[in-house]
Design a protein around this motif. Structure first.
Motif, PDB file in Angstrom:
ATOM      1  N   LEU A  81       0.964  -1.411  -0.059  1.00 16.15           N
ATOM      2  CA  LEU A  81      -0.106  -0.232   0.037  1.00 16.15           C
ATOM      3  C   LEU A  81       0.968   1.417   0.208  1.00 16.15           C
ATOM      4  CD1 LEU A  81      -3.209   1.190   0.906  1.00 16.15           C
ATOM      5  CD2 LEU A  81      -1.765   1.901   2.802  1.00 16.15           C
ATOM      6  N   SER A  82       1.964   1.274   0.910  1.00 11.36           N
ATOM      7  CA  SER A  82       2.676   2.333   0.817  1.00 11.36           C
ATOM      8  C   SER A  82       3.593   2.516  -0.331  1.00 11.36           C
ATOM      9  CB  SER A  82       3.792   2.261   2.178  1.00 11.36           C
ATOM     10  OG  SER A  82       3.001   2.224   3.402  1.00 11.36           O
ATOM     11  N   ASP A  83       3.879   1.605  -0.987  1.00 16.20           N
ATOM     12  CA  ASP A  83       4.430   1.791  -2.318  1.00 16.20           C
ATOM     13  C   ASP A  83       3.695   2.506  -3.612  1.00 16.20           C
ATOM     14  OD1 ASP A  83       6.702   0.368  -1.255  1.00 16.20           O
ATOM     15  OD2 ASP A  83       6.589  -1.292  -2.240  1.00 16.20           O
ATOM     16  N   ASP A  84       2.396   1.873  -3.252  1.00 15.79           N
ATOM     17  CA  ASP A  84       1.651   2.407  -4.278  1.00 15.79           C
ATOM     18  C   ASP A  84       1.049   3.932  -4.195  1.00 15.79           C
ATOM     19  OD1 ASP A  84       1.761   0.186  -5.544  1.00 15.79           O
ATOM     20  OD2 ASP A  84      -0.345  -0.602  -4.957  1.00 15.79           O
ATOM     21  N   PHE A  85       0.642   4.204  -2.846  1.00 17.70           N
ATOM     22  CA  PHE A  85       0.132   5.518  -2.372  1.00 17.70           C
ATOM     23  C   PHE A  85       1.033   6.657  -1.556  1.00 17.70           C
ATOM     24  CE2 PHE A  85      -3.536   2.624  -2.944  1.00 17.70           C
ATOM     25  CZ  PHE A  85      -4.390   3.570  -4.020  1.00 17.70           C
TER      26      PHE A  85
END
Length: 194
Positions: free
Chosen positions: A80-84
């Protein structure tokens, strides 16, 4: 028991179908997560049900700190952190949890109300009223479940409820439930937690 939520606010012109597709593709990943009472995959869209923003904002009730930590320090949250980008994760200690009048129905919407606890308020009185409020919310027609929790760093109370229909009998920010992972919901302790 701990409540947790992060909010990813997206541009006004963002295609929210991307969020829907992401949840459809990845939402099942927590369907059997140890220590998770439930994760409500939530979103709200600008101009829908009074929302001023496009937002992806999952809400969690954790049975165990170990389960919460294994999620936060593991692959799911990293993805999630990588995407957003890594969001701020809000955490609250749960004061009360109740199954609702429509506990067996699928959750369609969620309502989250946050309130500041005034300086000088008697903490036990606030916690007692929040516990009663969670029970009142859960008893209303269409309620799937309700919880009351507190963040003592900010002295903020949150009332969270899931609803089986699109017309919840609660005040606060309204979110669409895209998926509900609930591996240990049946094990969430009921009633007052203090």
């Amino acid at each position: 028991m701990h409540a947790m939520q992060y909010e990813i606010t997206l541009p006004a012109a963002y295609d929210m179908e991307i969020v829907r597709a992401r949840v459809a593709r990845l939402g099942h990943a927590l369907d059997d997560w140890e220590g998770l009472g439930f994760k409500a995959y939530l979103m709200r869209e600008r101009g829908v049900q009074g929302s001023p923003v496009n937002q992806y904002a999952p809400f969690y009730l954790w049975n165990t700190v170990r389960g919460m930590n294994s999620f936060l320090w593991g692959e799911g949250f990293r993805r999630l952190s990588d995407d957003f980008g890594r969001p701020v994760v809000r955490q609250w200690t749960v004061l009360a949890y109740e199954e609702g009048a429509a506990a067996g129905a699928p959750a369609r919407v969620a309502v989250r109300e946050r309130r500041a606890i005034p300086e000088g308020a008697v903490a036990g009185a606030v916690a007692g009223e929040a516990t009663r409020e969670a029970a009142r919310l859960a008893a209303r027609g269409g309620a799937v479940c309700a919880a009351a929790a507190v963040d003592t760093a900010r002295w903020e109370l949150v009332l969270f409820s899931l609803w089986a229909d699109d017309t919840p009998e609660a005040d606060g920010d309204v979110f669409r439930v895209l998926h509900l992972s609930a591996p240990e919901r049946a094990r969430l302790p009921r009633g007052r937690q203090w």
